[in-house]
Design a protein around this motif. Structure first.
Motif, PDB file in Angstrom:
ATOM      1  N   LEU A  27     -22.930  32.008  -8.987  1.00  0.00           N
ATOM      2  CA  LEU A  27     -23.626  31.459  -7.816  1.00  0.00           C
ATOM      3  C   LEU A  27     -23.566  32.423  -6.640  1.00  0.00           C
ATOM      4  CD1 LEU A  27     -22.323  27.795  -8.096  1.00  0.00           C
ATOM      5  CD2 LEU A  27     -24.597  28.636  -8.675  1.00  0.00           C
ATOM      6  N   VAL A  28     -22.470  33.198  -6.568  1.00  0.00           N
ATOM      7  CA  VAL A  28     -22.329  34.208  -5.522  1.00  0.00           C
ATOM      8  C   VAL A  28     -21.999  35.521  -6.219  1.00  0.00           C
ATOM      9  CG1 VAL A  28     -20.981  34.960  -3.550  1.00  0.00           C
ATOM     10  CG2 VAL A  28     -21.517  32.552  -3.810  1.00  0.00           C
ATOM     11  N   SER A  29     -22.642  36.582  -5.772  1.00  0.00           N
ATOM     12  CA  SER A  29     -22.397  37.867  -6.426  1.00  0.00           C
ATOM     13  C   SER A  29     -21.015  38.402  -6.075  1.00  0.00           C
ATOM     14  CB  SER A  29     -23.461  38.864  -5.976  1.00  0.00           C
ATOM     15  OG  SER A  29     -22.988  40.164  -6.185  1.00  0.00           O
ATOM     16  N   PRO A  30     -20.298  38.956  -7.049  1.00  0.00           N
ATOM     17  CA  PRO A  30     -18.990  39.565  -6.749  1.00  0.00           C
ATOM     18  C   PRO A  30     -19.122  40.791  -5.854  1.00  0.00           C
ATOM     19  CG  PRO A  30     -19.604  39.935  -9.039  1.00  0.00           C
ATOM     20  CD  PRO A  30     -20.619  38.995  -8.476  1.00  0.00           C
ATOM     21  N   LEU A  31     -20.350  41.275  -5.680  1.00  0.00           N
ATOM     22  CA  LEU A  31     -20.551  42.412  -4.775  1.00  0.00           C
ATOM     23  C   LEU A  31     -20.620  41.944  -3.324  1.00  0.00           C
ATOM     24  CD1 LEU A  31     -23.120  44.485  -6.819  1.00  0.00           C
ATOM     25  CD2 LEU A  31     -20.654  44.822  -6.569  1.00  0.00           C
TER      26      LEU A  31
ATOM     27  N   ILE B 252     -13.231  43.184  12.414  1.00  0.00           N
ATOM     28  CA  ILE B 252     -13.030  43.654  11.039  1.00  0.00           C
ATOM     29  C   ILE B 252     -13.689  42.731  10.018  1.00  0.00           C
ATOM     30  CG2 ILE B 252     -10.898  44.952  11.443  1.00  0.00           C
ATOM     31  CD1 ILE B 252      -9.655  42.337   9.978  1.00  0.00           C
ATOM     32  N   PHE B 253     -14.157  41.535  10.455  1.00  0.00           N
ATOM     33  CA  PHE B 253     -14.887  40.671   9.533  1.00  0.00           C
ATOM     34  C   PHE B 253     -16.359  41.064   9.440  1.00  0.00           C
ATOM     35  CE2 PHE B 253     -11.336  37.999  10.968  1.00  0.00           C
ATOM     36  CZ  PHE B 253     -10.726  37.823   9.741  1.00  0.00           C
ATOM     37  N   LEU B 254     -16.760  42.031  10.267  1.00  0.00           N
ATOM     38  CA  LEU B 254     -18.170  42.437  10.276  1.00  0.00           C
ATOM     39  C   LEU B 254     -18.678  42.839   8.890  1.00  0.00           C
ATOM     40  CD1 LEU B 254     -20.700  42.936  11.985  1.00  0.00           C
ATOM     41  CD2 LEU B 254     -19.922  45.267  12.309  1.00  0.00           C
ATOM     42  N   PRO B 255     -17.909  43.632   8.105  1.00  0.00           N
ATOM     43  CA  PRO B 255     -18.436  43.979   6.776  1.00  0.00           C
ATOM     44  C   PRO B 255     -18.732  42.749   5.917  1.00  0.00           C
ATOM     45  CG  PRO B 255     -16.494  45.292   7.274  1.00  0.00           C
ATOM     46  CD  PRO B 255     -16.631  44.297   8.376  1.00  0.00           C
ATOM     47  N   ILE B 256     -17.842  41.759   5.949  1.00  0.00           N
ATOM     48  CA  ILE B 256     -18.074  40.546   5.158  1.00  0.00           C
ATOM     49  C   ILE B 256     -19.352  39.868   5.625  1.00  0.00           C
ATOM     50  CG2 ILE B 256     -17.176  38.269   4.576  1.00  0.00           C
ATOM     51  CD1 ILE B 256     -14.406  39.302   4.824  1.00  0.00           C
ATOM     52  N   VAL B 257     -19.463  39.754   6.956  1.00  0.00           N
ATOM     53  CA  VAL B 257     -20.613  39.083   7.538  1.00  0.00           C
ATOM     54  C   VAL B 257     -21.898  39.831   7.197  1.00  0.00           C
ATOM     55  CG1 VAL B 257     -21.648  38.734   9.784  1.00  0.00           C
ATOM     56  CG2 VAL B 257     -19.370  37.886   9.372  1.00  0.00           C
ATOM     57  N   MET B 258     -21.825  41.170   7.157  1.00  0.00           N
ATOM     58  CA  MET B 258     -23.024  41.944   6.838  1.00  0.00           C
ATOM     59  C   MET B 258     -23.379  41.813   5.360  1.00  0.00           C
ATOM     60  SD  MET B 258     -23.104  45.272   9.348  1.00  0.00           S
ATOM     61  CE  MET B 258     -21.726  46.124   8.650  1.00  0.00           C
ATOM     62  N   LEU B 259     -22.341  41.718   4.504  1.00  0.00           N
ATOM     63  CA  LEU B 259     -22.629  41.501   3.080  1.00  0.00           C
ATOM     64  C   LEU B 259     -23.311  40.149   2.891  1.00  0.00           C
ATOM     65  CD1 LEU B 259     -19.359  42.804   1.380  1.00  0.00           C
ATOM     66  CD2 LEU B 259     -21.631  43.814   1.247  1.00  0.00           C
ATOM     67  N   LEU B 260     -22.885  39.163   3.672  1.00  0.00           N
ATOM     68  CA  LEU B 260     -23.431  37.815   3.511  1.00  0.00           C
ATOM     69  C   LEU B 260     -24.815  37.687   4.138  1.00  0.00           C
ATOM     70  CD1 LEU B 260     -20.306  35.604   4.242  1.00  0.00           C
ATOM     71  CD2 LEU B 260     -21.488  35.816   2.066  1.00  0.00           C
TER      72      LEU B 260
END
Lengths: 251, 258
Positions: A32-36, B120-128
């Protein structure tokens, strides 16, 4: 009784954390969510091992900590005397206190390009930005602590005919010390947080840089591991300093 | 110097308050030092531009339409992020306060995340959410959420138990409790939350724009830096600080005067 209830709540929190991790793991495994995008929690131990093997764990941690302490020392060297002056000269205190309060609310970290221009991309910039953030609570707490010294204590000193410097060193500073220590504790945390932020932004230094690097190398589990590490470091550092303060402060 | 200033204090010039005079002198001294450094040639040329150059850049910035496009983007990101973070933080804070067991279970995580630098949460937020505006809104929301939550939860502890018992004895539903008891009693701490939350949301959004964006005031600042348009960068930072402090003062006006 309260300790037991507290323990139960902490245990429930850990169970909740495990449940969230399990849910994430499930959602990712189910596709459901990509591991990437979100690294599966099960990949974190391996990611930590990778970070440790490549030297991305201990050295960056020490580098960041050293900068935070250096920044706080720098801020204290300027801030404590300044707080003293603002107490000694009430006019200056009244003139500058609101400015310092406003600076507290201002996005000081945004000044970092200015220091990049002046000092270049190096430790001077990160430490000065950290010191800038650390400086304000130290000044404000030093002044507040000195203002809060009970007049009775000062009168006792005067009735013993203490000279002015002895009055300061034997009575006033010890009485103001707890407030100054609170300022130093806040300063260390602000310095740490701002330094990690700058490291991330300019790709330089310790822990913050690791996150940035792992993102640009697209090493997603390692990036998540580095972020988790920063959260843990902040939390442990915060609670250690709080404990140190309550242990040290006379009841 | 300090002594002369205090003596000044006693001079019979009532039309100009001593505090104001100290501040004016300080600003003047700072301007002189700046100008001296700028003209001394101690630093690389252009690193500390003369104040006249910064002032000129500031005027240009004010009359350039482009500035306001970037400002509009940043303002929208801050407003949306702050709004989301504020509402979510108040809701979560009320939940933590109203259910003490839940509050104690969550406290270590909220404290830890509240302390950590949000950027530092910016990368996660950008991936999402991608690298566009949504990621900046998300980072603003994330930044505002934690101080608001902590402050609201602390405010919940300050509510008199009598009020809560009154609500219970009227058999109010959960929604009614929130609307008629908690929110009115939390008014003061919500205003404090707004101040804290807005400040960090502004920082979060601008830092995210600095790190990776193609519009917004943060992007503009780092673009000036990269192109070595230093007077423009100083002028823009000044502009940002005036806006940020102004927003803070405006929200501070909301608090009831005692």
């Amino acid at each position: 009784m309260t300790a037991e209830r507290h323990g139960r709540a902490v245990a429930a929190g850990l169970v909740g954390l495990a449940a969230v991790a399990a849910l994430l793991e499930f959602v990712i495994r189910a596709g459901l969510v990509s591991p990437l995008i979100v690294a599966p929690p099960s990949s974190l131990p391996q990611a930590f091992a990778l970070l440790a093997r490549e030297g991305y764990l201990v050295a960056p941690f020490l580098i960041t900590m050293a900068q935070a302490f250096a920044a706080t020392a720098l801020a204290a060297a300027v801030g404590v005397p300044l707080g003293f002056i603002l107490w000694r000269r009430p006019l200056l205190g009244r003139a500058y206190e609101p400015w310092l309060g406003a600076a507290f609310a201002a996005p000081l970290i945004l000044l970092y390009p200015l220091f990049l221009v002046i000092f270049g991309r190096g430790y001077a910039t990160t430490v000065v930005v950290g010191a800038l953030a650390a400086f304000i609570p130290i000044v404000l707490q030093t002044r507040a602590g000195l203002l809060g010294v009970p007049p009775v204590l000062i009168n006792v000193g005067r009735s013993f005919h203490l000279s002015e410097p002895r009055l300061l060193w034997k009575i006033i500073f010890p009485a103001a010390a707890p407030a100054i220590f609170t300022g130093l504790r806040l300063a260390l945390i602000y310095a740490l947080v701002n330094i990690i932020g700058i490291e991330f932004l300019i790709d330089f230094g310790g822990l913050g840089r690791v996150v940035s690097q792992m993102y640009f190398q697209y090493q997603i589990p390692a990036m998540y591991a580095a972020i988790v590490l920063i959260v843990i470091v902040s939390l442990v550092f915060l609670s250690l300093l709080q404990r140190l303060e309550t242990w040290w402060r006379p009841r | 110097m300090a002594t002369t200033l205090t003596n000044f204090n006693r001079a019979p010039l009532h039309w100009f308050a001593p505090v104001t005079r100290v501040r004016a002198l300080t600003l003047l001294a700072a301007a002189l030092v700046w100008e001296g450094v700028a003209r001394s040639g101690w630093l690389y040329e252009g690193v500390v531009p003369p104040l006249t150059a910064v002032a000129r850049a500031f005027v240009v910035l004010l009359v350039t339409g482009d500035t306001y496009h970037h400002l509009a983007v940043t303002a929208w990101e801050v407003a949306a992020g702050f709004g989301i973070g504020l509402v979510a933080g108040i809701a979560f804070g009320i939940l933590m306060g109203a259910r003490p067991f839940f509050g104690r279970a969550m406290a270590p995580y909220v404290d830890g995340l509240a302390t950590a630098p949000k950027i530092i949460f910016l990368p996660i937020v950008m991936l999402l959410f991608g690298v566009g505006i949504t990621s900046k809104i998300a980072l603003g929301a994330l930044s505002a959420f934690f101080p608001v939550t902590l402050n609201t939860a602390a405010g919940m502890h300050g509510i008199s138990p009598v009020l809560i018992r009154v609500g219970r004895s009227f058999r109010l539903s959960r929604a009614q409790m929130v609307r008629m008891i908690y929110l009115p009693a939390l008014r003061g701490s919500i205003i404090v939350s707004m101040r804290l939350g807005l400040g960090v949301a502004i920082i979060g959004v601008l830092l995210a724009e600095i790190k990776l964006a193609d519009r917004g005031l943060g992007f503009l600042a780092i673009d000036h830096y990269n192109q070595f348009r230093i007077p423009d960068m100083y002028a823009l930072l000044l502009f940002i600080f005036i806006l940020a402090i102004g927003a803070n003062v405006l929200i501070g006006r909301l608090s009831p005067r005692r």
